[in-house]
Each structure stands twice: as C-alpha cells, then as structure tokens.
Design a protein around this motif. Structure first.
Motif, PDB file in Angstrom:
ATOM      1  N   ALA A   1       0.826  -1.207   0.000  1.00  0.00           N
ATOM      2  CA  ALA A   1       0.000   0.000   0.000  1.00  0.00           C
ATOM      3  C   ALA A   1       0.861   1.259   0.000  1.00  0.00           C
ATOM      4  N   MET A   2       2.006   1.186   0.662  1.00  0.00           N
ATOM      5  CA  MET A   2       2.887   2.351   0.718  1.00  0.00           C
ATOM      6  C   MET A   2       3.454   2.701  -0.650  1.00  0.00           C
ATOM      7  N   GLU A   3       3.615   1.719  -1.495  1.00  0.00           N
ATOM      8  CA  GLU A   3       4.115   2.003  -2.850  1.00  0.00           C
ATOM      9  C   GLU A   3       3.180   2.955  -3.589  1.00  0.00           C
ATOM     10  N   ASP A   4       1.872   2.849  -3.302  1.00  0.00           N
ATOM     11  CA  ASP A   4       0.873   3.714  -3.937  1.00  0.00           C
ATOM     12  C   ASP A   4       0.482   4.887  -3.048  1.00  0.00           C
ATOM     13  N   GLU A   5       1.121   4.971  -1.865  1.00  0.00           N
ATOM     14  CA  GLU A   5       0.757   5.984  -0.867  1.00  0.00           C
ATOM     15  C   GLU A   5      -0.746   5.962  -0.594  1.00  0.00           C
ATOM     16  N   ARG A   6      -1.281   4.747  -0.478  1.00  0.00           N
ATOM     17  CA  ARG A   6      -2.705   4.577  -0.216  1.00  0.00           C
ATOM     18  C   ARG A   6      -2.997   4.910   1.244  1.00  0.00           C
ATOM     19  N   PHE A   7      -4.034   5.705   1.500  1.00  0.00           N
ATOM     20  CA  PHE A   7      -4.312   6.107   2.883  1.00  0.00           C
ATOM     21  C   PHE A   7      -4.834   4.939   3.712  1.00  0.00           C
ATOM     22  N   LEU A   8      -5.941   4.354   3.318  1.00  0.00           N
ATOM     23  CA  LEU A   8      -6.591   3.332   4.145  1.00  0.00           C
ATOM     24  C   LEU A   8      -6.107   1.943   3.739  1.00  0.00           C
ATOM     25  N   ILE A   9      -5.495   1.242   4.700  1.00  0.00           N
ATOM     26  CA  ILE A   9      -4.991  -0.103   4.451  1.00  0.00           C
ATOM     27  C   ILE A   9      -5.891  -1.085   5.187  1.00  0.00           C
ATOM     28  N   LEU A  10      -6.591  -1.928   4.416  1.00  0.00           N
ATOM     29  CA  LEU A  10      -7.566  -2.868   4.972  1.00  0.00           C
ATOM     30  C   LEU A  10      -7.162  -4.295   4.617  1.00  0.00           C
ATOM     31  N   PRO A  11      -6.379  -4.954   5.464  1.00  0.00           N
ATOM     32  CA  PRO A  11      -5.989  -6.339   5.185  1.00  0.00           C
ATOM     33  C   PRO A  11      -7.182  -7.282   5.085  1.00  0.00           C
ATOM     34  N   HIS A  12      -8.271  -6.956   5.803  1.00  0.00           N
ATOM     35  CA  HIS A  12      -9.513  -7.729   5.714  1.00  0.00           C
ATOM     36  C   HIS A  12     -10.470  -6.955   4.807  1.00  0.00           C
ATOM     37  N   ARG A  13     -10.680  -7.458   3.610  1.00  0.00           N
ATOM     38  CA  ARG A  13     -11.470  -6.713   2.631  1.00  0.00           C
ATOM     39  C   ARG A  13     -12.909  -6.499   3.071  1.00  0.00           C
ATOM     40  N   GLU A  14     -13.422  -7.393   3.917  1.00  0.00           N
ATOM     41  CA  GLU A  14     -14.813  -7.264   4.342  1.00  0.00           C
ATOM     42  C   GLU A  14     -15.044  -6.028   5.200  1.00  0.00           C
ATOM     43  N   VAL A  15     -13.981  -5.478   5.777  1.00  0.00           N
ATOM     44  CA  VAL A  15     -14.124  -4.270   6.599  1.00  0.00           C
ATOM     45  C   VAL A  15     -14.705  -3.124   5.776  1.00  0.00           C
ATOM     46  N   LEU A  16     -14.316  -3.032   4.522  1.00  0.00           N
ATOM     47  CA  LEU A  16     -14.859  -1.967   3.673  1.00  0.00           C
ATOM     48  C   LEU A  16     -16.358  -2.136   3.492  1.00  0.00           C
ATOM     49  N   ASP A  17     -16.833  -3.374   3.347  1.00  0.00           N
ATOM     50  CA  ASP A  17     -18.275  -3.615   3.235  1.00  0.00           C
ATOM     51  C   ASP A  17     -18.977  -3.241   4.541  1.00  0.00           C
ATOM     52  N   PHE A  18     -18.382  -3.654   5.666  1.00  0.00           N
ATOM     53  CA  PHE A  18     -18.971  -3.307   6.968  1.00  0.00           C
ATOM     54  C   PHE A  18     -19.063  -1.785   7.119  1.00  0.00           C
ATOM     55  N   TYR A  19     -18.012  -1.099   6.704  1.00  0.00           N
ATOM     56  CA  TYR A  19     -17.941   0.357   6.843  1.00  0.00           C
ATOM     57  C   TYR A  19     -18.983   1.035   5.949  1.00  0.00           C
ATOM     58  N   ARG A  20     -19.132   0.523   4.748  1.00  0.00           N
ATOM     59  CA  ARG A  20     -20.147   1.078   3.849  1.00  0.00           C
ATOM     60  C   ARG A  20     -21.549   0.852   4.403  1.00  0.00           C
ATOM     61  N   ASN A  21     -21.786  -0.336   4.955  1.00  0.00           N
ATOM     62  CA  ASN A  21     -23.097  -0.625   5.544  1.00  0.00           C
ATOM     63  C   ASN A  21     -23.382   0.304   6.716  1.00  0.00           C
ATOM     64  N   LYS A  22     -22.370   0.563   7.499  1.00  0.00           N
ATOM     65  CA  LYS A  22     -22.521   1.474   8.633  1.00  0.00           C
ATOM     66  C   LYS A  22     -22.938   2.865   8.147  1.00  0.00           C
ATOM     67  N   GLY A  23     -22.237   3.364   7.135  1.00  0.00           N
ATOM     68  CA  GLY A  23     -22.520   4.708   6.651  1.00  0.00           C
ATOM     69  C   GLY A  23     -23.840   4.830   5.920  1.00  0.00           C
ATOM     70  N   SER A  24     -24.273   3.747   5.280  1.00  0.00           N
ATOM     71  CA  SER A  24     -25.501   3.829   4.485  1.00  0.00           C
ATOM     72  C   SER A  24     -26.757   3.762   5.344  1.00  0.00           C
ATOM     73  N   ASP A  25     -26.682   3.087   6.499  1.00  0.00           N
ATOM     74  CA  ASP A  25     -27.847   2.991   7.387  1.00  0.00           C
ATOM     75  C   ASP A  25     -27.344   2.765   8.813  1.00  0.00           C
ATOM     76  N   TYR A  26     -27.045   3.866   9.487  1.00  0.00           N
ATOM     77  CA  TYR A  26     -26.415   3.793  10.802  1.00  0.00           C
ATOM     78  C   TYR A  26     -27.272   3.031  11.805  1.00  0.00           C
ATOM     79  N   ASP A  27     -28.579   3.295  11.824  1.00  0.00           N
ATOM     80  CA  ASP A  27     -29.449   2.630  12.792  1.00  0.00           C
ATOM     81  C   ASP A  27     -29.505   1.125  12.568  1.00  0.00           C
ATOM     82  N   ARG A  28     -29.572   0.736  11.306  1.00  0.00           N
ATOM     83  CA  ARG A  28     -29.584  -0.695  11.013  1.00  0.00           C
ATOM     84  C   ARG A  28     -28.269  -1.345  11.443  1.00  0.00           C
ATOM     85  N   TRP A  29     -27.167  -0.642  11.205  1.00  0.00           N
ATOM     86  CA  TRP A  29     -25.859  -1.170  11.598  1.00  0.00           C
ATOM     87  C   TRP A  29     -25.768  -1.350  13.116  1.00  0.00           C
ATOM     88  N   ILE A  30     -26.237  -0.352  13.862  1.00  0.00           N
ATOM     89  CA  ILE A  30     -26.209  -0.452  15.329  1.00  0.00           C
ATOM     90  C   ILE A  30     -27.084  -1.611  15.801  1.00  0.00           C
TER      91      ILE A  30
END
Length: 273
Positions: A229-258
């Motif tokens: 990731a550092m080669e591309d100077e990528r900000f967010l490093i997510l070794p577990h790809r599913e975290v991005l899905d979890f994060y998107r779900n959280k942002g799209s419907d916070y109450d449902r996520w909680i």
C-alpha cells in the motif's frame, strides 16, 4: 514512495505486526529502529534482522507515549542509521473495558493509541517539511472505523487514531508528507490472544467479536500488505477486505448497523455464559 534505502522507526516492534513490519522493511532494504516497551523483545527482533541483514537494524526500549522517549528514539535512529524518513506508529494497548474503566486506564489507552501518534508527528512533521517529505503510518484498527464490542477505551482511542491520521493527511499531503492508516480486524498477536487468557469480565467477548468477524491473519501477511500500500501511498490499508463492506453498511444505514451490532453482541454474550 520508494522505500528502499530509507530509515524507519517501528514502535511496538518487539512482537506481532510491529515485528513483522520491521522484518519486512529490512528485507526491502530499509534500515529500522525497532522500538518497544519490552526492551528485550525489541533487542531480539533487531538481532534476528541483523543475522540476515547486517547493519540494517538497531533496537531501543521505552514508552513511546512519552515525548522524551520519542525524541531519544528518533535521535538514536538519526545518529546510527540516518534521518528518519518513515515512522510507524504501531504500538497499541487494550487497556480498559466498560464504563467501570478507571480514568487512569483511559489515560493509558489514549496516551498509547492516540497521543503517541500526535507526539511523534509533532517531532517529525516540521523536519519532514524542511527536508522535502516523509511517511507516517498509523496502526489503528477496524474498531476505529466500526467499533469494538466490549471495550470502550479501545474503540474510542482507535477512532481517534483514524481521525488524527485523516487530519494529518489532509493538512500535509500537499506538502510531501504521505500518511497511511492500517485498520485490520483479527491478527494473530498477543494483544488479541490475551483476551482469551485473562479473567477480566467481558474480555473474552471482546476477543471473540474479533475472531468471529473474519479470518485471523498472520502478522507477516499484514506487513506485506502495508508495504504494498505504501508504494501507492494509499491512505486506508484494509488487510480484511470485508471491513470496507462493513464500513459502507454502517454509513448507508447507521441505525440498522447499530441494531446488527447489538444482535451480534447478544449472540457473543449468550455463548459466553
């Protein structure tokens, strides 16, 4: 950034992700100061690196939340290896659990997981602005994007670590300073396993919340992804790809996520009884 030939400091380098980062950096022709509160552990990692990469590592023990210790580590690296161009704010703590956590433990969590990052940046960023650039890599956690069932101090401090890394990148990214933020879920480290080995109420629930959410990775796997990731100077490093899905779900419907997190917590607590 081409990291070959650079000088790096890795805090929390005596074990886990930090030790794996130190090894991977040395293999990539980076000189490394291995820093850890456990000085013998830091010495052991540096000695291991030196056995295969002579002259590539030194070690220093100390509390990296202490600004004087950070100053000394950065000065030692500069004297023995060269000016520090990459800093891995990787040291972490799981101190504290619920509302009964003492103010003293909250202070430990915030000092190690957040203020150590701030204090390191306070030392290094002015120097990097003068020299033309540097790279700051913050180890946070998926808990910093989502939450940590069972541990308020860990969740809050890791959210703050992500927030500081974001601010650092926005503020100084146009001035030659790269920033990445590592947010893994389960990694096979002592910090994760101590949750199963302690009798602190709720600790095993917190640990199982991590191990049941996805694959537990080896530290070396995470280190390899960080360097890529550092080669591309990528900000967010997510070794577990599913975290991005979890994060998107959280942002799209916070109450449902909680609601879903409450349901997950009920499952973990029921299995723990």
């Amino acid at each position: 950034m081409q990291i070959s030939g650079k000088v790096a400091v890795v805090t929390g380098g005596g074990a886990g992700i930090g030790a794996a980062l130190a090894r991977a950096l040395a293999a990539a022709d980076v000189s490394v100061l291995v820093a850890d509160l456990n000085a013998p552990a830091a010495d052991a990692v540096a000695a291991e690196i030196m056995a295969t990469h002579p002259g590539r590592a030194i070690a220093m023990g100390g509390d990296v939340s202490d600004p004087e210790v950070l100053e000394a580590m950065i000065a030692r690296a500069g004297a023995d290896l060269g000016p520090v161009e990459i800093f891995f704010a990787n040291a972490g703590t799981t101190a504290g659990m619920g509302l009964d956590t003492s103010d003293a433990l909250w202070e430990v969590a915030l000092d190690v997981n957040v203020m150590a990052h701030v204090r390191a940046a306070r030392i290094l960023v002015p120097r990097w602005l003068e020299s033309g650039g540097g790279y700051f890599v913050a180890t946070a956690s998926a808990a910093g994007l989502l939450t940590q069932i069972g541990s308020a101090p860990y969740s809050v401090s890791k959210h703050a670590a992500v927030g500081f890394a974001e601010w650092l990148s926005v503020t100084y990214g146009d001035q030659g300073i790269a920033v990445s933020c590592l947010c893994p879920m389960g990694v096979e480290t002592a910090l994760l396993r101590e949750g199963f080995d302690t009798d602190i109420p709720g600790a095993s629930v917190a640990a199982r919340a991590v191990t049941e959410s996805g694959e537990v990775l080896r530290p070396a796997e995470v280190a390899d992804q960080v360097l890529a990731a550092m080669e591309d100077e990528r900000f967010l490093i997510l070794p577990h790809r599913e975290v991005l899905d979890f994060y998107r779900n959280k942002g799209s419907d916070y109450d449902r996520w909680i609601s879903g997190m409450r349901r997950f917590q009920r499952h973990l607590v029921a299995d723990d009884e």
